[in-house]
Design a protein around this motif. Sequence first.
Motif, PDB file in Angstrom:
ATOM      1  N   LEU A 287       0.842  -1.411   0.002  1.00 53.63           N
ATOM      2  CA  LEU A 287       0.098  -0.213  -0.071  1.00 53.63           C
ATOM      3  C   LEU A 287       0.877   1.184  -0.099  1.00 53.63           C
ATOM      4  N   PRO A 288       0.420   2.380  -0.618  1.00 57.00           N
ATOM      5  CA  PRO A 288       1.222   3.430  -0.498  1.00 57.00           C
ATOM      6  C   PRO A 288       1.209   4.062   1.030  1.00 57.00           C
ATOM      7  N   LYS A 289       2.319   4.624   1.272  1.00 56.09           N
ATOM      8  CA  LYS A 289       2.225   5.266   2.782  1.00 56.09           C
ATOM      9  C   LYS A 289       1.096   6.325   2.830  1.00 56.09           C
ATOM     10  N   PRO A 290       0.732   6.536   4.160  1.00 55.46           N
ATOM     11  CA  PRO A 290      -0.253   7.622   4.161  1.00 55.46           C
ATOM     12  C   PRO A 290       0.248   8.880   4.249  1.00 55.46           C
ATOM     13  N   ASP A 291      -0.591   9.695   3.821  1.00 55.21           N
ATOM     14  CA  ASP A 291       0.102  11.185   3.586  1.00 55.21           C
ATOM     15  C   ASP A 291       0.046  11.919   4.810  1.00 55.21           C
ATOM     16  N   GLU A 292       0.374  13.250   5.028  1.00 59.62           N
ATOM     17  CA  GLU A 292       0.671  14.006   6.257  1.00 59.62           C
ATOM     18  C   GLU A 292      -0.855  14.049   6.947  1.00 59.62           C
ATOM     19  N   ALA A 293      -1.882  14.404   6.073  1.00 62.54           N
ATOM     20  CA  ALA A 293      -3.227  14.678   6.609  1.00 62.54           C
ATOM     21  C   ALA A 293      -3.767  13.327   7.323  1.00 62.54           C
ATOM     22  N   GLU A 294      -3.656  12.254   6.617  1.00 63.29           N
ATOM     23  CA  GLU A 294      -3.886  10.861   7.352  1.00 63.29           C
ATOM     24  C   GLU A 294      -2.999  10.696   8.512  1.00 63.29           C
ATOM     25  N   GLU A 295      -1.880  10.790   8.662  1.00 62.88           N
ATOM     26  CA  GLU A 295      -1.148  10.744   9.759  1.00 62.88           C
ATOM     27  C   GLU A 295      -1.592  11.464  10.791  1.00 62.88           C
ATOM     28  N   ASP A 296      -1.955  12.814  10.729  1.00 66.03           N
ATOM     29  CA  ASP A 296      -2.507  13.507  11.562  1.00 66.03           C
ATOM     30  C   ASP A 296      -3.750  13.158  12.242  1.00 66.03           C
ATOM     31  N   MET A 297      -4.496  12.611  11.313  1.00 64.72           N
ATOM     32  CA  MET A 297      -5.865  12.104  11.933  1.00 64.72           C
ATOM     33  C   MET A 297      -5.516  10.782  12.685  1.00 64.72           C
ATOM     34  N   LEU A 298      -4.528   9.973  12.361  1.00 63.28           N
ATOM     35  CA  LEU A 298      -4.306   8.612  13.066  1.00 63.28           C
ATOM     36  C   LEU A 298      -3.899   9.002  14.465  1.00 63.28           C
ATOM     37  N   ASP A 299      -3.277  10.186  14.749  1.00 67.50           N
ATOM     38  CA  ASP A 299      -2.862  10.676  16.084  1.00 67.50           C
ATOM     39  C   ASP A 299      -3.993  10.487  16.952  1.00 67.50           C
ATOM     40  N   VAL A 300      -5.281  10.610  16.625  1.00 66.12           N
ATOM     41  CA  VAL A 300      -6.414  10.799  17.438  1.00 66.12           C
ATOM     42  C   VAL A 300      -7.094   9.575  17.629  1.00 66.12           C
ATOM     43  N   VAL A 301      -6.440   8.268  17.053  1.00 65.76           N
ATOM     44  CA  VAL A 301      -7.272   7.006  17.043  1.00 65.76           C
ATOM     45  C   VAL A 301      -6.907   6.498  18.411  1.00 65.76           C
ATOM     46  N   GLN A 302      -8.016   5.563  18.789  1.00 64.83           N
ATOM     47  CA  GLN A 302      -7.427   4.766  20.053  1.00 64.83           C
ATOM     48  C   GLN A 302      -6.699   3.728  19.752  1.00 64.83           C
ATOM     49  N   GLU A 303      -5.555   3.474  20.439  1.00 61.52           N
ATOM     50  CA  GLU A 303      -4.818   2.125  20.164  1.00 61.52           C
ATOM     51  C   GLU A 303      -4.088   2.089  18.913  1.00 61.52           C
ATOM     52  N   PRO A 304      -3.470   3.193  18.549  1.00 63.97           N
ATOM     53  CA  PRO A 304      -2.717   3.196  17.364  1.00 63.97           C
ATOM     54  C   PRO A 304      -1.584   2.329  17.144  1.00 63.97           C
ATOM     55  N   GLN A 305      -1.209   1.741  16.064  1.00 67.47           N
ATOM     56  CA  GLN A 305       0.044   0.816  15.958  1.00 67.47           C
ATOM     57  C   GLN A 305       0.644   1.585  14.668  1.00 67.47           C
ATOM     58  N   ASP A 306       1.813   0.737  14.359  1.00 67.38           N
ATOM     59  CA  ASP A 306       2.463   1.238  13.235  1.00 67.38           C
ATOM     60  C   ASP A 306       1.782   0.825  11.867  1.00 67.38           C
ATOM     61  N   ASN A 307       0.914  -0.096  11.923  1.00 66.11           N
ATOM     62  CA  ASN A 307       0.227  -0.473  10.828  1.00 66.11           C
ATOM     63  C   ASN A 307      -1.277   0.086  10.744  1.00 66.11           C
ATOM     64  N   SER A 308      -1.567   1.124  11.609  1.00 70.38           N
ATOM     65  CA  SER A 308      -2.967   1.915  11.540  1.00 70.38           C
ATOM     66  C   SER A 308      -2.852   2.508  10.438  1.00 70.38           C
ATOM     67  N   ARG A 309      -4.153   2.651   9.724  1.00 71.70           N
ATOM     68  CA  ARG A 309      -4.514   3.229   8.574  1.00 71.70           C
ATOM     69  C   ARG A 309      -6.241   3.808   8.614  1.00 71.70           C
ATOM     70  N   LEU A 310      -6.652   4.871   8.172  1.00 69.70           N
ATOM     71  CA  LEU A 310      -7.757   5.040   7.798  1.00 69.70           C
ATOM     72  C   LEU A 310      -8.330   4.351   6.649  1.00 69.70           C
ATOM     73  N   SER A 311      -9.269   3.606   6.822  1.00 70.09           N
ATOM     74  CA  SER A 311      -9.682   2.708   5.599  1.00 70.09           C
ATOM     75  C   SER A 311     -10.419   3.508   4.400  1.00 70.09           C
ATOM     76  N   CYS A 312     -10.704   4.725   4.836  1.00 71.34           N
ATOM     77  CA  CYS A 312     -11.285   5.480   3.663  1.00 71.34           C
ATOM     78  C   CYS A 312     -10.273   6.025   2.667  1.00 71.34           C
ATOM     79  N   GLN A 313      -8.864   6.046   3.217  1.00 73.41           N
ATOM     80  CA  GLN A 313      -7.896   6.425   2.342  1.00 73.41           C
ATOM     81  C   GLN A 313      -7.196   5.354   1.590  1.00 73.41           C
ATOM     82  N   ILE A 314      -7.866   4.023   1.748  1.00 74.41           N
ATOM     83  CA  ILE A 314      -7.196   3.164   1.147  1.00 74.41           C
ATOM     84  C   ILE A 314      -8.121   2.484  -0.304  1.00 74.41           C
TER      85      ILE A 314
END
Length: 106
Positions: free
Chosen positions: A61-88
Motif C-alpha cells: 500500500l502507499p504510505k499515508p500522507d500527512e493529513a492521514e497521519e494527523d488523523m491517526l494521532d487521534v485514534v484509540q490504540e494506534p499501531q505502526d500498521n494503523s490506517r484510515l480505511s477511507c484512504q485505501i
Amino acid sequence: MPKIIYIDADGGEFEAEVEVGSNVMQGAVDHMIDGIVGECGGVMACATCHCYVDPSWEDKLPKPDEAEEDMLDVVQEPQDNSRLSCQIEVTEALDGLIVHLPKSQF
C-alpha cells in the motif's frame, strides 16, 4: 471485483467484494460489517474508519500522507500498521487485502 477480508477484534472474519475505485471503508459500510463506522463519509474528518493493515499487506500500500497521519494521532490504540480505511483505494492488486478492526472506534 477484489475481495477484502475484514477481521474484527474478536477474530470474526468477513469477506466482501468491493468495487475498484471505491475504498476499504465504503466496502465495509456497504456490506454492513461492524467495526468500521465511517461517520464522516470518508472525508478524513473523524477517524472512525481506523483499521490495522495486515503485516503481509503493509508494503503493498502507499504510505499515508500527512493529513492521514494527523488523523491517526487521534485514534484509540494506534499501531505502526494503523490506517484510515477511507484512504485505501481498492484496486485489482488489493484482491485478498486483509484488514483488522480495532475494539472500538471511539
